[in-house]
Design an enzyme around this catalytic site. Structure first.
Site, PDB file in Angstrom:
ATOM      1  N   HIS A 150       0.838  -1.203   0.000  1.00  0.00           N
ATOM      2  CA  HIS A 150       0.000   0.000   0.000  1.00  0.00           C
ATOM      3  C   HIS A 150       0.877   1.258   0.000  1.00  0.00           C
ATOM      4  O   HIS A 150       0.582   2.226  -0.705  1.00  0.00           O
ATOM      5  CB  HIS A 150      -0.889   0.031   1.248  1.00  0.00           C
ATOM      6  CG  HIS A 150      -1.882  -1.090   1.346  1.00  0.00           C
ATOM      7  ND1 HIS A 150      -1.826  -2.045   2.342  1.00  0.00           N
ATOM      8  CD2 HIS A 150      -2.949  -1.417   0.581  1.00  0.00           C
ATOM      9  CE1 HIS A 150      -2.832  -2.895   2.185  1.00  0.00           C
ATOM     10  NE2 HIS A 150      -3.524  -2.542   1.120  1.00  0.00           N
ATOM     11  N   GLY A 175      -2.897  -1.714  -7.507  1.00  0.00           N
ATOM     12  CA  GLY A 175      -1.771  -2.634  -7.603  1.00  0.00           C
ATOM     13  C   GLY A 175      -1.969  -3.723  -8.652  1.00  0.00           C
ATOM     14  O   GLY A 175      -3.086  -4.219  -8.845  1.00  0.00           O
ATOM     15  N   LYS A 186      -1.001  -6.543  -8.117  1.00  0.00           N
ATOM     16  CA  LYS A 186      -1.347  -7.696  -7.274  1.00  0.00           C
ATOM     17  C   LYS A 186      -2.762  -8.180  -7.592  1.00  0.00           C
ATOM     18  O   LYS A 186      -3.038  -9.368  -7.624  1.00  0.00           O
ATOM     19  CB  LYS A 186      -1.212  -7.270  -5.812  1.00  0.00           C
ATOM     20  CG  LYS A 186      -1.845  -8.180  -4.811  1.00  0.00           C
ATOM     21  CD  LYS A 186      -0.887  -9.236  -4.384  1.00  0.00           C
ATOM     22  CE  LYS A 186      -1.523 -10.275  -3.524  1.00  0.00           C
ATOM     23  NZ  LYS A 186      -2.548  -9.793  -2.613  1.00  0.00           N
ATOM     24  N   SER A 212      -2.665  -8.007   3.025  1.00  0.00           N
ATOM     25  CA  SER A 212      -3.234  -7.848   4.378  1.00  0.00           C
ATOM     26  C   SER A 212      -3.598  -9.211   4.944  1.00  0.00           C
ATOM     27  O   SER A 212      -3.577  -9.418   6.156  1.00  0.00           O
ATOM     28  CB  SER A 212      -4.481  -6.959   4.333  1.00  0.00           C
ATOM     29  OG  SER A 212      -4.160  -5.718   3.754  1.00  0.00           O
ATOM     30  N   ARG A 213      -3.945 -10.148   4.063  1.00  0.00           N
ATOM     31  CA  ARG A 213      -4.366 -11.488   4.523  1.00  0.00           C
ATOM     32  C   ARG A 213      -3.184 -12.344   4.980  1.00  0.00           C
ATOM     33  O   ARG A 213      -3.400 -13.381   5.600  1.00  0.00           O
ATOM     34  CB  ARG A 213      -5.160 -12.202   3.430  1.00  0.00           C
ATOM     35  CG  ARG A 213      -6.530 -11.578   3.194  1.00  0.00           C
ATOM     36  CD  ARG A 213      -7.387 -12.398   2.244  1.00  0.00           C
ATOM     37  NE  ARG A 213      -8.765 -11.942   2.235  1.00  0.00           N
ATOM     38  CZ  ARG A 213      -9.300 -11.124   1.325  1.00  0.00           C
ATOM     39  NH1 ARG A 213      -8.569 -10.672   0.325  1.00  0.00           N
ATOM     40  NH2 ARG A 213     -10.567 -10.756   1.416  1.00  0.00           N
TER      41      ARG A 213
HETATM   42  P1  AMP Z   1      -6.497  -3.896  -0.541  1.00  0.00           P
HETATM   43  O1  AMP Z   1      -6.341  -3.070   0.691  1.00  0.00           O
HETATM   44  O2  AMP Z   1      -6.024  -5.302  -0.388  1.00  0.00           O
HETATM   45  O3  AMP Z   1      -7.861  -3.763  -1.161  1.00  0.00           O
HETATM   46  O4  AMP Z   1      -5.487  -3.271  -1.603  1.00  0.00           O
HETATM   47  C1  AMP Z   1      -5.512  -1.903  -1.905  1.00  0.00           C
HETATM   48  C2  AMP Z   1      -4.613  -1.672  -3.094  1.00  0.00           C
HETATM   49  O5  AMP Z   1      -3.289  -2.088  -2.777  1.00  0.00           O
HETATM   50  C3  AMP Z   1      -5.037  -2.459  -4.342  1.00  0.00           C
HETATM   51  O6  AMP Z   1      -4.885  -1.634  -5.489  1.00  0.00           O
HETATM   52  C4  AMP Z   1      -4.067  -3.611  -4.356  1.00  0.00           C
HETATM   53  O7  AMP Z   1      -3.835  -4.134  -5.650  1.00  0.00           O
HETATM   54  C5  AMP Z   1      -2.823  -2.951  -3.797  1.00  0.00           C
HETATM   55  N1  AMP Z   1      -1.901  -3.947  -3.235  1.00  0.00           N
HETATM   56  C6  AMP Z   1      -2.186  -4.937  -2.354  1.00  0.00           C
HETATM   57  N2  AMP Z   1      -1.102  -5.693  -2.109  1.00  0.00           N
HETATM   58  C7  AMP Z   1      -0.091  -5.174  -2.858  1.00  0.00           C
HETATM   59  C8  AMP Z   1       1.285  -5.505  -3.058  1.00  0.00           C
HETATM   60  N3  AMP Z   1       1.859  -6.537  -2.437  1.00  0.00           N
HETATM   61  N4  AMP Z   1       2.025  -4.743  -3.896  1.00  0.00           N
HETATM   62  C9  AMP Z   1       1.451  -3.692  -4.546  1.00  0.00           C
HETATM   63  N5  AMP Z   1       0.158  -3.313  -4.404  1.00  0.00           N
HETATM   64  C10 AMP Z   1      -0.606  -4.048  -3.577  1.00  0.00           C
END
Ligand code: AMP
Length: 279
Positions: free
Chosen positions: A37, A147, A149, A186-187
């Site tokens: 993030h 991301g 990801k 996060s998981r």
């Molecule tokens: P989330 O909080 O999991 O919904 O992720 C929020 C944003 O962070 C999304 O655009 C994800 O793709 C990005 N993200 C999550 N994990 C990673 C990572 N390891 N590297 C880069 N971006 C990430």
């Protein structure tokens, strides 16, 4: 750093920032922030005057039986981390504010969601587009960073921006990995040390498949899947997909782009990862 806990507060703060002629980059998240993030925030800072981060665990993108109730919530450390890296405004809305009544409309996803997470989590991307569409309308950013990801998510958001004429430039940020290659998530907090060791098998299979494609323009999905399973992970999906339509491919040809993507269960935790291939 401004923290806006309601739509009303967000609008007031954004109004005055816009009056100062500032460009806005937006980074939507579900919190439990990690270095992945933070890398998105960093990219956002490089591309606009102001960075708005949202922290909201959107219930409509979780299927019944998924981890909505236990999704990690670490708001105070998230706010401290955001402040430390220089986020300008954090939006932390409540569900009462975001969904004051059950939504009566939905954005339906088609071709790009037929495989990968779209297949195994039916309704997930409808929920993602519902919240991202709302957040785009609330924040009205110039730029939004997501991301790689969540590659399929990025592609669907890109399609939404295109089809619904959101005047927003999207940036896809590279996957940030732990010391051994495990994609940060996060998981990952759910994993016990034994599971954490096993979890790497997904990335190893992706790398092996990538090496094989680069060296021989071919790949062996069955043996990649066997290796993942032998490591004690349960496969949700694992395949090579065409970047053009996110459909699985059997053969590789030069001049095309592919994504090797997989999702596995490590114990009860579902993990995803991918690598892009350009030949
Ligand atoms: P989330 O909080 O999991 O919904 O992720 C929020 C944003 O962070 C999304 O655009 C994800 O793709 C990005 N993200 C999550 N994990 C990673 C990572 N390891 N590297 C880069 N971006 C990430």
């Amino acid at each position: 750093m401004i923290v806006a806990e309601s739509i009303q507060e967000l609008r007031e703060h954004l109004y005055s920032l816009r009056m100062q002629g500032k460009s806005i980059a937006f980074v939507p998240t579900m919190g439990a922030l990690h270095k992945g993030h933070l890398s998105l925030i960093n990219l956002a800072q490089k591309n606009a005057d102001i960075v708005v981060l949202s922290i909201y665990v959107n219930p409509t993108q979780f299927l019944p039986g998924e981890d909505l109730d236990k999704y990690p919530k670490t708001l105070s450390t998230d706010l401290a981390a955001s402040e430390e890296v220089g986020v300008d405004l954090v939006f932390t809305p409540t569900s009462e504010d975001i969904y004051p009544a059950p939504p009566k409309l939905q954005i339906h996803v088609s071709e790009l969601a037929e495989y990968m997470c779209g297949k195994s989590r039916p309704g997930h991307f409808e929920g993602v587009l519902q919240i991202v569409n709302k957040l785009f309308n609330l924040v009205r950013p110039d730029i939004a960073v997501f991301g790689q990801k969540d590659y399929q998510q990025f592609r669907l958001i890109e399609q939404m921006v295109h089809e619904f004429n959101h005047p927003i430039q999207l940036i896809m940020a590279p996957i940030i990995r732990d010391f051994d290659g495990l994609a940060l998530s996060s998981r990952n907090r759910y994993l016990n040390p034994k599971e954490r060791n096993k979890a790497l098998a997904l990335y190893e299979a992706i790398r092996k498949t990538k090496d094989s494609i680069y060296s021989s323009l071919s790949f062996d999905i069955d043996s990649a899947k066997s290796r993942i399973e032998e490591s004690g992970l349960q496969i949700d999906y694992f395949n090579v997909y065409s970047v053009s339509n996110l459909q699985p491919v059997q053969q590789i040809s030069r001049g095309s782009k592919y994504v090797i993507a997989g999702a596995v269960f490590c114990g009860k935790t579902r993990l995803i990862d991918n690598e892009l291939i350009t030949l």
